[in-house]
Design a protein around this motif. Structure first.
Motif, PDB file in Angstrom:
ATOM      1  N   VAL A   2      -7.952   6.765   2.698  1.00  0.00           N
ATOM      2  CA  VAL A   2      -7.743   5.897   1.534  1.00  0.00           C
ATOM      3  C   VAL A   2      -8.750   4.758   1.545  1.00  0.00           C
ATOM      4  O   VAL A   2      -9.311   4.391   0.496  1.00  0.00           O
ATOM      5  CB  VAL A   2      -6.294   5.361   1.508  1.00  0.00           C
ATOM      6  N   TRP A   3      -9.008   4.170   2.715  1.00  0.00           N
ATOM      7  CA  TRP A   3     -10.022   3.112   2.799  1.00  0.00           C
ATOM      8  C   TRP A   3     -11.385   3.615   2.314  1.00  0.00           C
ATOM      9  O   TRP A   3     -12.083   2.914   1.578  1.00  0.00           O
ATOM     10  CB  TRP A   3     -10.152   2.618   4.243  1.00  0.00           C
ATOM     11  N   PHE A   4     -11.767   4.817   2.717  1.00  0.00           N
ATOM     12  CA  PHE A   4     -13.062   5.372   2.333  1.00  0.00           C
ATOM     13  C   PHE A   4     -13.190   5.454   0.807  1.00  0.00           C
ATOM     14  O   PHE A   4     -14.191   5.014   0.233  1.00  0.00           O
ATOM     15  CB  PHE A   4     -13.226   6.759   2.958  1.00  0.00           C
ATOM     16  N   PHE A   5     -12.169   5.986   0.151  1.00  0.00           N
ATOM     17  CA  PHE A   5     -12.223   6.134  -1.301  1.00  0.00           C
ATOM     18  C   PHE A   5     -12.156   4.776  -2.002  1.00  0.00           C
ATOM     19  O   PHE A   5     -12.852   4.564  -3.005  1.00  0.00           O
ATOM     20  CB  PHE A   5     -11.087   7.037  -1.791  1.00  0.00           C
ATOM     21  N   MET A   6     -11.356   3.867  -1.485  1.00  0.00           N
ATOM     22  CA  MET A   6     -11.265   2.559  -2.111  1.00  0.00           C
ATOM     23  C   MET A   6     -12.558   1.755  -1.908  1.00  0.00           C
ATOM     24  O   MET A   6     -12.944   0.966  -2.778  1.00  0.00           O
ATOM     25  CB  MET A   6     -10.067   1.782  -1.550  1.00  0.00           C
ATOM     26  N   TYR A   7     -13.228   1.988  -0.793  1.00  0.00           N
ATOM     27  CA  TYR A   7     -14.518   1.334  -0.569  1.00  0.00           C
ATOM     28  C   TYR A   7     -15.558   1.850  -1.563  1.00  0.00           C
ATOM     29  O   TYR A   7     -16.289   1.065  -2.187  1.00  0.00           O
ATOM     30  CB  TYR A   7     -14.992   1.568   0.861  1.00  0.00           C
ATOM     31  N   GLY A  41       4.903   9.778  -1.320  1.00  0.00           N
ATOM     32  CA  GLY A  41       5.397   8.415  -1.191  1.00  0.00           C
ATOM     33  C   GLY A  41       4.429   7.493  -0.488  1.00  0.00           C
ATOM     34  O   GLY A  41       4.395   6.289  -0.742  1.00  0.00           O
ATOM     35  N   ALA A  42       3.609   8.058   0.397  1.00  0.00           N
ATOM     36  CA  ALA A  42       2.713   7.237   1.211  1.00  0.00           C
ATOM     37  C   ALA A  42       1.402   6.906   0.502  1.00  0.00           C
ATOM     38  O   ALA A  42       0.893   5.786   0.613  1.00  0.00           O
ATOM     39  CB  ALA A  42       2.419   7.953   2.530  1.00  0.00           C
ATOM     40  N   ILE A  43       0.838   7.866  -0.213  1.00  0.00           N
ATOM     41  CA  ILE A  43      -0.506   7.689  -0.782  1.00  0.00           C
ATOM     42  C   ILE A  43      -0.569   6.567  -1.829  1.00  0.00           C
ATOM     43  O   ILE A  43      -1.448   5.695  -1.753  1.00  0.00           O
ATOM     44  CB  ILE A  43      -1.026   9.021  -1.350  1.00  0.00           C
ATOM     45  N   PRO A  44       0.340   6.521  -2.820  1.00  0.00           N
ATOM     46  CA  PRO A  44       0.266   5.411  -3.793  1.00  0.00           C
ATOM     47  C   PRO A  44       0.480   4.049  -3.148  1.00  0.00           C
ATOM     48  O   PRO A  44      -0.175   3.065  -3.530  1.00  0.00           O
ATOM     49  CB  PRO A  44       1.386   5.738  -4.795  1.00  0.00           C
ATOM     50  N   LEU A  45       1.381   3.993  -2.157  1.00  0.00           N
ATOM     51  CA  LEU A  45       1.643   2.705  -1.515  1.00  0.00           C
ATOM     52  C   LEU A  45       0.418   2.222  -0.747  1.00  0.00           C
ATOM     53  O   LEU A  45       0.085   1.029  -0.760  1.00  0.00           O
ATOM     54  CB  LEU A  45       2.839   2.849  -0.568  1.00  0.00           C
ATOM     55  N   LEU A  46      -0.287   3.138  -0.105  1.00  0.00           N
ATOM     56  CA  LEU A  46      -1.498   2.766   0.619  1.00  0.00           C
ATOM     57  C   LEU A  46      -2.584   2.265  -0.327  1.00  0.00           C
ATOM     58  O   LEU A  46      -3.309   1.319  -0.012  1.00  0.00           O
ATOM     59  CB  LEU A  46      -2.020   3.962   1.414  1.00  0.00           C
ATOM     60  N   SER A  47      -2.693   2.889  -1.481  1.00  0.00           N
ATOM     61  CA  SER A  47      -3.709   2.440  -2.439  1.00  0.00           C
ATOM     62  C   SER A  47      -3.406   1.027  -2.932  1.00  0.00           C
ATOM     63  O   SER A  47      -4.322   0.248  -3.219  1.00  0.00           O
ATOM     64  CB  SER A  47      -3.801   3.415  -3.620  1.00  0.00           C
ATOM     65  N   THR A  48      -2.123   0.671  -3.008  1.00  0.00           N
ATOM     66  CA  THR A  48      -1.751  -0.701  -3.371  1.00  0.00           C
ATOM     67  C   THR A  48      -2.203  -1.683  -2.303  1.00  0.00           C
ATOM     68  O   THR A  48      -2.585  -2.819  -2.606  1.00  0.00           O
ATOM     69  CB  THR A  48      -0.221  -0.814  -3.540  1.00  0.00           C
TER      70      THR A  48
END
Length: 406
Positions: A42-47, A187-194
């Protein structure tokens, strides 16, 4: 160097907050090893997506909020989407923070002061106190937020050191059986993107870095990497301690029957050191309050801007109306929707994808953006853009599945 450090702190400080508390509650279902891989992914994509956001700010020649960038590159529809998405995101986060803050305070009062208070009553009191803070002059509010963030970093470092000292590396929930179930991941993926929500300050960061593309890129990389490391350490330490010392609470966490306040209380009870017990409660309260003040101020200011500038005699009235509009909708949700903390954060993750990925991708492909100087060649690559688009669609699909299932 000083500007780089301050920029890194701005990015990291915007990300690290109350959402961090929820990560172990959502990630426990997949286990520690998949959690580490997922956080890094998730960090990679958000970066990557944040570089696209920085690119459209640099091409504009001045850092601008997403709504104004939409107006510049596309038109009123894109501008409205950016503005509405930001408001929805902040409302979702405020719902989570009002409910989560009240839940943590309820457990804290019951454990340390032996006060048995209703959750709804604490929600009302917490909202009233937050309204008083937001009604204060902006400078005072920012100073409160700065002190809270500094305190949060200190408390967090002490707490994680205390928890990691107790973690048995040979006795960890490395992979859970529930990781084979779809809802564990949705449940985990959307929360991590937040939890990587620093894109909302990209326009501020661009201006602070004097539109220097090298400084901006370094600030985003290191500023987003720090929360990544913090989230991994926090999740390993909390899940490791609960798994070993509080198996009953850990099983309740797996099936989603542990409220955020109960989770923090269980974490505190596992610690044999009184200091660590107190820190577990204090860090959660400070994180919730810090996040509530920060985003509450952002939305209150946004409402004031929407109303337009009025004469000085009506400024106080305008500020009070803005605070009321900021807090009343999330207050209603916090009072009447059970187990709202994770639900609101996951919904916020879906909305944040529009702000962080989908709208910036749309804007960077518009003719008005293509005509301008390119600062990061990476953002022009179609494969990178498609990867970010695919991740954004994945997050939205995950939250749609969550809504259907629940």
């Amino acid at each position: 160097m000083k500007k780089l450090i301050l920029s890194i702190c701005l990015v990291a400080g915007t990300s690290i907050g109350a959402g961090m508390i929820a990560l172990p509650m959502a990630l426990c279902k997949i286990g520690i090893l998949p959690t580490i891989v997922l956080i890094l992914g998730v960090w990679f994509f958000m970066y990557l997506s944040s570089l696209i956001g920085a690119e459209i700010n640099l091409r504009a020649g001045h850092g601008l909020p997403l709504g104004k960038l939409g107006s510049l590159y596309s038109g009123p529809i894109a501008s409205s989407i950016g503005t509405v998405s930001l408001i929805l995101l902040i409302y979702a986060l405020l719902c989570a923070y009002l409910y989560g803050g009240a839940s943590i305070l309820q457990s804290f009062f019951a454990s340390h002061l032996e006060w048995s208070l209703e959750l709804k009553g604490i929600v009302l009191i917490y909202t009233l106190l937050l309204a008083i803070v937001l009604a204060a002059p902006v400078g005072s509010v920012l100073e409160v937020n700065r002190v809270l963030f500094g305190s949060l970093l200190i408390f967090f470092a002490l707490l994680v050191l205390g928890l990691l000292y107790k973690v048995d590396s040979t006795h960890l929930p490395l992979v859970e059986k529930l990781s084979l179930q779809l809802d564990s991941w949705t449940g985990a993926i959307p929360l991590l993107s937040t939890s990587f929500g620093f894109q909302v300050v990209l326009h501020t960061l661009t201006n602070f870095c004097d539109r220097d593309p090298v400084l901006l890129k370094r600030s985003i990389f290191w500023g987003s990497l720090i929360p990544t490391i913090v989230y991994i350490l926090w999740t390993i330490s909390t899940l490791g301690v609960l798994y070993h010392f509080a198996p009953l609470e850990y099983q309740q966490l797996l099936v989603g029957k542990l409220e955020v306040g109960q989770f923090i209380q269980a974490l505190a009870q596992t610690a044999s050191w009184p200091l660590v017990q107190m820190l577990a409660a204090v860090i959660s309260i400070v994180a919730i309050v810090k996040s509530s003040v920060g985003i509450g101020l952002a939305l209150s200011d946004a409402w004031q801007e929407q109303f337009g500038k009025l004469n000085a005699k009506r400024q106080n009235t305008l500020k009070m109306v803005s605070v009321v509009l900021t807090l009343i909708p999330p207050l209603g949700m916090a009072l009447f929707v059970p187990q709202l903390f994770l639900k609101a954060l996951r919904f916020g993750g879906m909305v944040s994808i529009v702000i962080a990925i989908l709208l910036p991708l749309w804007l960077i492909t518009r003719p008005k953006a293509q005509e301008r100087k390119v600062f990061y060649a990476l953002t022009q690559r179609q494969d990178i853009q498609m990867l970010c688009l695919g991740f954004g669609i994945l997050v939205i699909l995950c939250e749609v599945i969550n809504i259907i299932i629940n």
